[in-house]
Design an enzyme around this catalytic site. Structure first.
Site, short mmCIF file in Angstrom:
data_model
loop_
_atom_site.label_atom_id
_atom_site.label_comp_id
_atom_site.label_asym_id
_atom_site.label_seq_id
_atom_site.Cartn_x
_atom_site.Cartn_y
_atom_site.Cartn_z
N LEU A 93 1.09 -1.09 0.20
CA LEU A 93 -0.23 0.23 0.25
C LEU A 93 0.52 1.36 -0.30
O LEU A 93 1.98 1.45 0.40
CB LEU A 93 -0.87 0.40 1.14
CG LEU A 93 -1.72 -0.91 1.03
CD1 LEU A 93 -2.42 -1.21 2.45
CD2 LEU A 93 -2.35 -1.45 0.12
N GLY A 138 1.01 -5.01 1.30
CA GLY A 138 0.04 -5.42 -0.04
C GLY A 138 0.35 -5.84 -1.17
O GLY A 138 -0.32 -6.56 -2.10
N ASN A 161 4.83 -7.61 5.98
CA ASN A 161 5.59 -6.64 6.99
C ASN A 161 4.98 -5.97 7.75
O ASN A 161 5.77 -5.10 9.01
CB ASN A 161 7.19 -6.92 6.21
CG ASN A 161 6.87 -5.89 5.62
OD1 ASN A 161 5.60 -5.58 4.90
ND2 ASN A 161 7.61 -4.43 5.11
N GLU A 162 3.78 -5.63 8.45
CA GLU A 162 3.35 -4.87 9.11
C GLU A 162 3.78 -4.50 9.81
O GLU A 162 3.94 -3.17 10.77
CB GLU A 162 1.28 -4.75 8.70
CG GLU A 162 0.67 -4.78 7.27
CD GLU A 162 1.25 -5.61 6.66
OE1 GLU A 162 2.04 -6.60 6.58
OE2 GLU A 162 0.59 -6.13 4.90
N1 CO8 Z 1 4.72 3.45 -0.27
C1 CO8 Z 1 5.02 4.84 -1.08
N2 CO8 Z 1 6.20 4.81 -1.38
C2 CO8 Z 1 7.58 3.94 -1.66
C3 CO8 Z 1 6.54 2.47 -0.44
C4 CO8 Z 1 5.67 2.36 -0.57
N3 CO8 Z 1 4.83 1.54 0.02
N4 CO8 Z 1 7.83 1.46 -1.22
C5 CO8 Z 1 8.43 2.77 -1.61
N5 CO8 Z 1 8.44 3.53 -2.35
C6 CO8 Z 1 9.10 5.03 -2.45
C7 CO8 Z 1 10.24 5.11 -2.18
O1 CO8 Z 1 10.47 5.94 -0.72
C8 CO8 Z 1 10.88 6.20 -2.68
O2 CO8 Z 1 10.52 6.42 -3.17
P1 CO8 Z 1 11.78 8.87 -3.69
O3 CO8 Z 1 12.89 7.65 -4.47
O4 CO8 Z 1 11.03 9.62 -3.42
O5 CO8 Z 1 12.68 8.24 -2.41
C9 CO8 Z 1 11.01 5.22 -4.27
O6 CO8 Z 1 9.63 3.75 -3.44
C10 CO8 Z 1 11.61 3.85 -4.73
O7 CO8 Z 1 12.03 2.82 -3.11
P2 CO8 Z 1 13.24 2.10 -2.89
O8 CO8 Z 1 14.26 3.53 -2.95
O9 CO8 Z 1 13.26 1.93 -1.02
O10 CO8 Z 1 13.00 1.26 -3.84
P3 CO8 Z 1 14.46 -0.51 -3.82
O11 CO8 Z 1 14.05 -1.05 -4.95
O12 CO8 Z 1 15.43 -0.41 -3.23
O13 CO8 Z 1 13.33 -1.11 -2.71
C11 CO8 Z 1 11.70 -2.40 -1.82
C12 CO8 Z 1 12.29 -1.55 -3.22
C13 CO8 Z 1 11.76 -2.97 -1.09
C14 CO8 Z 1 10.02 -2.36 -2.28
C15 CO8 Z 1 12.32 -0.84 -0.92
O14 CO8 Z 1 10.98 -0.11 -1.19
C16 CO8 Z 1 10.54 -1.46 0.20
O15 CO8 Z 1 10.57 -2.23 1.34
N6 CO8 Z 1 9.44 -0.78 0.57
C17 CO8 Z 1 8.68 -0.38 1.14
C18 CO8 Z 1 7.60 -1.60 1.84
C19 CO8 Z 1 6.65 -1.67 2.62
O16 CO8 Z 1 7.21 -2.01 3.44
N7 CO8 Z 1 5.67 -1.82 2.63
C20 CO8 Z 1 4.36 -1.33 3.35
C21 CO8 Z 1 3.53 -0.99 3.10
S1 CO8 Z 1 1.86 -1.39 3.90
C22 CO8 Z 1 0.57 -2.49 3.40
O17 CO8 Z 1 1.12 -2.58 2.56
C23 CO8 Z 1 -0.34 -2.99 4.41
C24 CO8 Z 1 -0.92 -1.84 5.04
C25 CO8 Z 1 -1.99 -2.36 5.89
C26 CO8 Z 1 -2.25 -1.66 7.31
C27 CO8 Z 1 -3.17 -1.82 8.00
C28 CO8 Z 1 -3.80 -0.90 8.77
C29 CO8 Z 1 -4.60 -1.06 9.87
#
Ligand code: CO8
Length: 286
Positions: A93, A138, A161-162
């Site tokens: 997400l 997500g 991994n939330e």
């Molecule tokens: N949302 C928004 N932006 C993101 C996200 C995301 N999930 N993930 C990465 N980005 C952005 C980064 O901040 C970065 O932005 P910028 O270029 O402006 O600095 C850009 O995308 C590129 O990211 P990376 O440089 O990290 O890219 P890599 O190729 O090196 O790595 C990964 C890719 C491994 C996917 C890495 O970006 C990562 O680990 N991202 C986070 C993943 C994560 O933990 N997601 C959790 C999302 S929460 C969810 O999905 C469920 C929520 C359920 C909620 C329930 C509540 C009740």
């Protein structure tokens, strides 16, 4: 923006995808975040929201619209979800969206995440995820809504991994995870926020098969969809409904509460602070 929807109706299923639709061609509209193409009764939905296919409300709604279009098309019996990125299926997400206003997070959850769950989980179509790289949170959830998961070998990681972000996903995230890996493994994985390597994911049953590359994962997913399509729809679909209907009923009955709980959780100062820190840590890795 437009996409090309192409239809080939050849009876020769497996292998026919190689020449994906050079004949009949149908043009349909799309957004900038996905494209769809159709061949041999299978629609391929390709996410294209660089850099990481973060699921904004728009991307979620596009996925739902594409899946609904597949369900409504009598010629379509299978769907594959994949990504244009060579290293990320979806980063989950959109964390920025989780920091929006009341109205924004309300719409994000109700019209985005809940609709994604309902549309994909109750879909009668054979659905596969071709996971060509990272699929955290997500991204993993989307894959778990499919019938088949093929992941490419390499540095990609997959899991729910939330908790690492200080948030707790709703019960239906846990439910679909449990269906794949069993109760005990799910309890550990979700509390610890485990992100599995492809080999570990195969071992615990989170994915069904490993591929040598993203393209290989897509080919394997297609071949597996065609294998499932050899089963008569009537029996397979009824069986799927029997298995999934109780969850959908429970979900339908708890939708409003689920939205309230989501808003309460993401708008708490602790979660907002944790999300902010997490986004900063992504930034600092550069
Ligand atoms: N949302 C928004 N932006 C993101 C996200 C995301 N999930 N993930 C990465 N980005 C952005 C980064 O901040 C970065 O932005 P910028 O270029 O402006 O600095 C850009 O995308 C590129 O990211 P990376 O440089 O990290 O890219 P890599 O190729 O090196 O790595 C990964 C890719 C491994 C996917 C890495 O970006 C990562 O680990 N991202 C986070 C993943 C994560 O933990 N997601 C959790 C999302 S929460 C969810 O999905 C469920 C929520 C359920 C909620 C329930 C509540 C009740």
């Amino acid at each position: 923006m437009r996409i090309v929807q192409q239809i080939c109706q050849r009876p020769n299923a497996i292998g026919a995808y190689v020449s994906r639709c050079l004949s009949a061609e149908k043009v349909v509209t799309t957004s900038s975040y996905i494209s769809r193409s159709t061949a041999d009764g299978v629609m391929t939905i390709t996410m294209d929201a660089p850099p990481v296919n973060a699921m904004s409300l728009q991307l979620l709604q596009d996925l739902v619209a594409a899946k609904k279009a597949a369900i409504a098309d009598p010629d379509i019996r299978g769907v594959i979800v994949q990504s244009t990125s060579q290293k990320v299926f979806s980063a989950g997400l959109d964390l920025v969206a989780l920091r929006g206003s009341d109205d924004e997070v309300h719409a994000f959850w109700k019209d985005g995440v809940q609709e994604l769950f309902k549309t994909f989980y109750e879909s009668p179509l054979v659905t596969a995820a071709a996971i060509g790289g990272h699929a955290p949170a997500g991204g993993c959830f989307l894959a778990l809504l499919c019938d088949i998961r093929v992941m490419s070998k390499g540095p990609g990681r997959i899991g729910l991994n939330e908790t690492l972000l200080g948030i707790s996903p709703p019960w239906y995230f846990a439910d679909v995870m449990k269906n794949a890996i069993g109760h005990r493994e799910m309890e550990k994985a979700m509390q610890l926020g485990t992100l599995y390597s492809p080999e570990e994911a195969l071992q615990v049953g989170l994915v069904d098969a490993l591929a040598e590359s993203k393209e290989h994962a897509e080919d394997m997913a297609l071949a597996e969809v065609h294998r499932w399509l050899q089963i008569p729809d009537v029996g397979r679909q009824r069986t799927k409904r029997t298995i999934r209907d109780p969850v959908i009923c429970e979900f339908n009955a708890s939708r409003s509460l689920d939205v309230e709980e989501f808003i309460r959780q993401v708008q708490s100062p602790e979660v907002q602070a944790a999300l902010g820190k997490y986004l900063e840590s992504l930034e600092k890795r550069k």
